[in-house]
Write an enzyme that holds these catalytic residues in place. Sequence first.
Site, PDB file in Angstrom:
ATOM      1  CG  HIS A 310      18.094 -20.198  36.618  1.00 28.57           C
ATOM      2  ND1 HIS A 310      16.920 -19.865  35.982  1.00 28.57           N
ATOM      3  CD2 HIS A 310      18.375 -19.143  37.416  1.00 28.57           C
ATOM      4  CE1 HIS A 310      16.506 -18.685  36.380  1.00 28.57           C
ATOM      5  NE2 HIS A 310      17.366 -18.224  37.257  1.00 28.57           N
ATOM      6  CG  HIS A 311      21.100 -16.431  36.111  1.00 24.61           C
ATOM      7  ND1 HIS A 311      20.257 -16.399  35.023  1.00 24.61           N
ATOM      8  CD2 HIS A 311      20.435 -15.797  37.120  1.00 24.61           C
ATOM      9  CE1 HIS A 311      19.139 -15.762  35.354  1.00 24.61           C
ATOM     10  NE2 HIS A 311      19.220 -15.399  36.614  1.00 24.61           N
ATOM     11  CB  ALA A 312      26.117 -21.004  37.392  1.00 26.10           C
TER      12      ALA A 312
END
Length: 583
Positions: A310-312
């Site tokens: 979910h950070h990408a």
Amino acid sequence: MMTLRIGTLRTCCQLSRLGMRYCKSLRTKSQLIHVVATDEYAAETEGYEETSTSTYEPEHDCHPSADVLHELNRLLVHSCSESIMHSSSFCTNCMAPKVHSVDLCSYCGHLASDDPKLLGSLQSMNMLLDASSQHAQLTSASSQDTAVTRVVFASDSRMMLHRTSLLGYPERPERLQAIIAHLSNTQLLQQCTLMPCREATEGELLAIHSPELVSALNSASASIASELKRDQNGSASLTEDQQICHESHAHIQEAAELDSVLRVLDPSMLIGPSTATAARLAAGTAVDVAVAVATGRARAGVAVIRPPGHHASYNRAQGGCYFNNVAVAARAVQSLEDVPEKRRVMIVDWDVHYGHGTQEIFDEDDSVLYVSLHKRTELLYPSDVNTSVEVVGQGSGQGFTVNIAWDVERNSSNVTEGDYMSSFLHVVLPAAHSFQPDVIIVSAGFGSAEINIAGASSALSPACYAQMTHMLLGVAPVALMLEGGFNLFETSRCMEACLRVLLGERPPQPPGGMTESSAGWAAIMNTMQIHGSMWPALRPLSWNGWLDAVKEEQKAQNVEGSEEESVEDEEDAQDECDQSAGP
């Protein structure tokens, strides 16, 4: 010149050498290539050509045999346990440094002697090897009675091949191993329909990520694999430990310009020979689980995958995330042509870290509602981006990003279970019912369930996560995708609690109660205040909604008072008229 910091591990070298020896003895080299998904370092085959990293397209129907996977798992788990579990200076459960090699972890209370129980045996991991045969069961069940398939479950030990030599790094392969072992011991895994895992296609990845990011990750991972292969052949020299963050800009330039690589891969990212393979597997697995749920082949689904995602963002691998698994799955669901209109997808991110990559990807998209419950503190990644409640989306996507952000630094009180429950009751559920999603995909991170070294300080119980899962099931079919959570014991218990609810069990009441803290309620009020104009269901309890209600009440009282005065005036006038008329 900046250099890309690449992490490798001696375990990878040991595993690759074991794999090569096994490959020679087994005489099924082509099968082994499929097992490791074209990681060149693990296959020494005659006439083998390296896969082009820019045009990679995995084959959907190619599943390795159970015998090959079983042996690979044996090599993997054995090498990991020998090099990490027994010789590490860090707690296996929470990765806190051990003090004077004491058996008891002073941070989480875990006993090193309980490591085998925590990680389980090969038996639980090998259950996943039957996923290919279970796939036929899923297909047959979906064509007859969808009620047969309540929950689909997917995980793959090949994702454990991605690891780093950075000592104490919390995002580690044992996360998957501990969860699978726990779910097997509790007999929950046996109640699910197992799905085989596959790598995401290039088209699925490019629907969310830039071609530069996809190519750079494949190139960086392949370059490490090539160097390891040269080392095994005696043509290259590496240090004994394959040291942390190996500076490999020289051989990365053979695949792509270093500057272009650094634009899409954060310099802090740790990449090994199997990183790209694991990332593609995680994304592809997320797609298949979400599609099974969205199309009604299953009522719910769980994907125990890594690395997280979910950070990408569209053009950046960062925060330990390479491809955004949830975003890739959401777009794949929307690309299905079995319904006349594009499906509406709701993403609920309850990870303690803000999923800024997911938010950025759908920032201008009104077909995806992104709701995040997270903490704001300089100790938590990402601390250099805006994670506040004011982030609501842009353009047509304005209002479709809903942040419930707890500012931990400003408030001495910790976030409570009541805060999460109240957030769901007053924000998440009203917004969800207004949006009416066709499927809900959960970025299921469990960092808030423990006090861990990654900066999260909470004490949410498994029952709290079970309650949140239960409430979401009342809105739409749910697919859970593992994100963070680095305390193996707590993460496993939380995943168990969520899976029990998906299987139909009634969730227990959170021991922390349902009462929110004053700081928690303030954050919830801020969210309702900002989104009240965009989601009318949130307005009544917001500050503006409350003021409007007070004004309306006062106005109604004034009108009622005026009517009463008018009636009294009329009565007085009538009395005066009667008196003047006389007897």
